[in-house]
Design a protein around this motif. Structure first.
Motif, mmCIF file in Angstrom:
data_model
loop_
_atom_site.group_PDB
_atom_site.id
_atom_site.type_symbol
_atom_site.label_atom_id
_atom_site.label_comp_id
_atom_site.label_asym_id
_atom_site.label_seq_id
_atom_site.Cartn_x
_atom_site.Cartn_y
_atom_site.Cartn_z
ATOM 1 N N VAL A 1 -2.406 -19.179 -35.290
ATOM 2 C CA VAL A 1 -0.985 -19.291 -34.998
ATOM 3 C C VAL A 1 -0.799 -20.569 -34.193
ATOM 4 O O VAL A 1 -1.748 -21.079 -33.587
ATOM 5 N N ASP A 2 0.406 -21.088 -34.180
ATOM 6 C CA ASP A 2 0.693 -22.316 -33.432
ATOM 7 C C ASP A 2 0.760 -21.997 -31.945
ATOM 8 O O ASP A 2 1.789 -21.554 -31.433
ATOM 9 N N PHE A 3 -0.350 -22.198 -31.256
ATOM 10 C CA PHE A 3 -0.414 -21.935 -29.818
ATOM 11 C C PHE A 3 -1.481 -22.812 -29.200
ATOM 12 O O PHE A 3 -2.591 -22.932 -29.723
ATOM 13 N N ALA A 4 -1.128 -23.428 -28.074
ATOM 14 C CA ALA A 4 -2.084 -24.204 -27.290
ATOM 15 C C ALA A 4 -1.651 -24.159 -25.839
ATOM 16 O O ALA A 4 -0.464 -24.117 -25.528
ATOM 17 N N ALA A 5 -2.638 -24.149 -24.943
ATOM 18 C CA ALA A 5 -2.343 -24.131 -23.512
ATOM 19 C C ALA A 5 -3.507 -24.745 -22.760
ATOM 20 O O ALA A 5 -4.667 -24.592 -23.146
ATOM 21 N N GLY A 6 -3.194 -25.424 -21.670
ATOM 22 C CA GLY A 6 -4.220 -26.003 -20.828
ATOM 23 C C GLY A 6 -4.597 -27.406 -21.243
ATOM 24 O O GLY A 6 -4.083 -27.954 -22.222
ATOM 25 N N SER A 7 -5.514 -27.983 -20.499
ATOM 26 C CA SER A 7 -5.996 -29.326 -20.805
ATOM 27 C C SER A 7 -7.467 -29.416 -20.424
ATOM 28 O O SER A 7 -7.920 -28.780 -19.481
ATOM 29 N N GLY A 8 -8.191 -30.210 -21.185
ATOM 30 C CA GLY A 8 -9.619 -30.377 -20.935
ATOM 31 C C GLY A 8 -10.408 -30.091 -22.188
ATOM 32 O O GLY A 8 -9.938 -30.335 -23.306
ATOM 33 N N GLN A 9 -11.612 -29.567 -22.021
ATOM 34 C CA GLN A 9 -12.451 -29.251 -23.175
ATOM 35 C C GLN A 9 -11.798 -28.153 -24.008
ATOM 36 O O GLN A 9 -11.214 -27.213 -23.482
ATOM 37 N N VAL A 10 -11.928 -28.275 -25.311
ATOM 38 C CA VAL A 10 -11.207 -27.398 -26.231
ATOM 39 C C VAL A 10 -11.982 -26.127 -26.521
ATOM 40 O O VAL A 10 -13.176 -26.167 -26.811
ATOM 41 N N VAL A 11 -11.281 -25.010 -26.450
ATOM 42 C CA VAL A 11 -11.800 -23.716 -26.877
ATOM 43 C C VAL A 11 -10.911 -23.239 -28.021
ATOM 44 O O VAL A 11 -9.708 -23.038 -27.838
ATOM 45 N N GLU A 12 -11.477 -23.099 -29.190
ATOM 46 C CA GLU A 12 -10.735 -22.610 -30.353
ATOM 47 C C GLU A 12 -11.061 -21.142 -30.578
ATOM 48 O O GLU A 12 -12.232 -20.747 -30.514
ATOM 49 N N ALA A 13 -10.039 -20.342 -30.863
ATOM 50 C CA ALA A 13 -10.263 -18.915 -31.087
ATOM 51 C C ALA A 13 -9.010 -18.311 -31.695
ATOM 52 O O ALA A 13 -7.909 -18.862 -31.563
ATOM 53 N N PRO A 14 -9.131 -17.152 -32.344
ATOM 54 C CA PRO A 14 -7.931 -16.415 -32.742
ATOM 55 C C PRO A 14 -7.113 -16.058 -31.506
ATOM 56 O O PRO A 14 -7.655 -15.889 -30.408
ATOM 57 N N ILE A 15 -5.823 -15.910 -31.680
ATOM 58 C CA ILE A 15 -4.929 -15.672 -30.540
ATOM 59 C C ILE A 15 -5.273 -14.360 -29.838
ATOM 60 O O ILE A 15 -5.100 -14.245 -28.619
ATOM 61 N N ARG A 16 -5.763 -13.367 -30.560
ATOM 62 C CA ARG A 16 -6.153 -12.114 -29.899
ATOM 63 C C ARG A 16 -7.229 -12.379 -28.852
ATOM 64 O O ARG A 16 -7.159 -11.855 -27.732
ATOM 65 N N ASP A 17 -8.223 -13.203 -29.194
ATOM 66 C CA ASP A 17 -9.292 -13.506 -28.248
ATOM 67 C C ASP A 17 -8.769 -14.304 -27.063
ATOM 68 O O ASP A 17 -9.212 -14.111 -25.925
ATOM 69 N N ILE A 18 -7.844 -15.214 -27.318
ATOM 70 C CA ILE A 18 -7.270 -16.005 -26.232
ATOM 71 C C ILE A 18 -6.490 -15.108 -25.276
ATOM 72 O O ILE A 18 -6.603 -15.221 -24.048
ATOM 73 N N LEU A 19 -5.702 -14.192 -25.820
ATOM 74 C CA LEU A 19 -4.948 -13.271 -24.970
ATOM 75 C C LEU A 19 -5.898 -12.412 -24.139
ATOM 76 O O LEU A 19 -5.669 -12.192 -22.941
ATOM 77 N N MET A 20 -6.961 -11.936 -24.751
ATOM 78 C CA MET A 20 -7.932 -11.124 -24.013
ATOM 79 C C MET A 20 -8.604 -11.946 -22.906
ATOM 80 O O MET A 20 -8.881 -11.434 -21.815
ATOM 81 N N CYS A 21 -8.851 -13.206 -23.177
ATOM 82 C CA CYS A 21 -9.424 -14.092 -22.166
ATOM 83 C C CYS A 21 -8.442 -14.325 -21.026
ATOM 84 O O CYS A 21 -8.797 -14.212 -19.856
ATOM 85 N N PHE A 22 -7.200 -14.631 -21.352
ATOM 86 C CA PHE A 22 -6.190 -14.896 -20.326
ATOM 87 C C PHE A 22 -6.003 -13.693 -19.401
ATOM 88 O O PHE A 22 -5.703 -13.850 -18.212
ATOM 89 N N SER A 23 -6.162 -12.489 -19.944
ATOM 90 C CA SER A 23 -5.963 -11.283 -19.146
ATOM 91 C C SER A 23 -7.211 -10.876 -18.377
ATOM 92 O O SER A 23 -7.188 -9.898 -17.633
ATOM 93 N N GLY A 24 -8.318 -11.607 -18.570
ATOM 94 C CA GLY A 24 -9.545 -11.312 -17.855
ATOM 95 C C GLY A 24 -10.412 -10.271 -18.518
ATOM 96 O O GLY A 24 -11.439 -9.873 -17.962
ATOM 97 N N ARG A 25 -10.035 -9.820 -19.739
ATOM 98 C CA ARG A 25 -10.874 -8.837 -20.427
ATOM 99 C C ARG A 25 -12.189 -9.447 -20.888
ATOM 100 O O ARG A 25 -13.212 -8.778 -20.866
ATOM 101 N N VAL A 26 -12.153 -10.677 -21.347
ATOM 102 C CA VAL A 26 -13.364 -11.364 -21.794
ATOM 103 C C VAL A 26 -13.329 -12.781 -21.223
ATOM 104 O O VAL A 26 -12.262 -13.346 -21.003
ATOM 105 N N PRO A 27 -14.508 -13.383 -20.966
ATOM 106 C CA PRO A 27 -14.542 -14.766 -20.484
ATOM 107 C C PRO A 27 -14.395 -15.747 -21.636
ATOM 108 O O PRO A 27 -14.632 -15.404 -22.790
ATOM 109 N N ALA A 28 -13.995 -16.951 -21.310
ATOM 110 C CA ALA A 28 -14.012 -18.019 -22.310
ATOM 111 C C ALA A 28 -15.456 -18.459 -22.502
ATOM 112 O O ALA A 28 -16.209 -18.611 -21.548
ATOM 113 N N SER A 29 -15.873 -18.643 -23.753
ATOM 114 C CA SER A 29 -17.203 -19.191 -24.003
ATOM 115 C C SER A 29 -17.264 -20.609 -23.459
ATOM 116 O O SER A 29 -16.280 -21.343 -23.501
ATOM 117 N N ALA A 30 -18.401 -20.999 -22.951
ATOM 118 C CA ALA A 30 -18.539 -22.357 -22.439
ATOM 119 C C ALA A 30 -18.390 -23.341 -23.588
ATOM 120 O O ALA A 30 -19.175 -23.306 -24.536
#
Length: 207
Positions: free
Chosen positions: A164-193
């Motif tokens: 989906v058309d969504f981007a947030a933040g700046s710096g090194q890029v983390v690509e993922a489905p929006i479900r994973d990004i939402l789970m990361c933002f909420s603290g359910r899962v960490p962002a992969s390095a």
């Protein structure tokens, strides 16, 4: 996302969650959820408390010393509503545009999407998210710090959704489905390095 579309998603999530809750066995209901210290049953009951008004929330906040997470957990754990009745309550909320005291209309959308995962993931149930709704929820969490502090926790990363058309933040890029990004933002899962791009890939997957 306009208000009518947002509430349409909330209604659909509530209907689907009610059916999911009704389908669960006693053993499944007693399973620890993704929320630390909460069972699946606790999460199901919490979803019915989205209509809590000032007369309920303010005394509870005072009782628990304005510790937000403690307050909402205790409200859920102490509520002995049977799961089938919780499902009925969720269905009865369809069509209402009330949201929890001191929040906006995106709060029940965030709750329904994330708590649906809190229930489904530990039970091994795949629960897809509507990508436009997930993007709206992720944007709200990114823009409004409390209680997730997603922007602070993910400083130095740029998240780009692959579905989906969504981007947030700046710096090194983390690509993922929006479900994973939402789970990361909420603290359910960490962002992969993130790994440095070699020109063929723009980053790593989140979660």
């Amino acid at each position: 996302m306009d208000s009518d579309t947002l509430w349409k998603h909330i209604d659909e999530q509530r209907i689907d969650l009610a059916a999911l809750i009704e389908s669960l066995s006693e053993e499944q209901l007693a399973t620890p959820s993704l929320c630390a210290g909460w069972t699946v049953r606790d999460v199901a009951v919490h979803l019915t408390q989205s209509h809590a008004g000032a007369r309920q929330v303010i005394p509870a906040a005072v009782r628990y010393g304005f510790r937000f997470n403690t307050m909402i957990r205790e409200m859920a754990v102490r509520d002995q509503t049977p799961p089938r009745e919780a499902a009925d309550k969720l269905r009865a909320m369809v069509g209402s545009r009330r949201h929890p005291f001191a929040t906006n209309e995106r709060a029940p959308l965030i709750d329904s999407l994330l708590h649906g995962q809190d229930i489904a993931v530990p039970l091994g149930i795949d629960r897809p998210m509507p990508v436009d709704a997930a993007a709206a929820a992720a944007q709200e969490i990114w823009d409004v710090a409390f209680p997730f502090f997603a922007r602070r926790r993910n400083r130095g990363l740029r998240f780009e959704a692959t579905d989906v058309d969504f981007a947030a933040g700046s710096g090194q890029v983390v690509e993922a489905p929006i479900r994973d990004i939402l789970m990361c933002f909420s603290g359910r899962v960490p962002a992969s390095a993130p790994q440095p791009s070699d020109g063929s890939d723009s980053g790593s997957r989140a979660g």
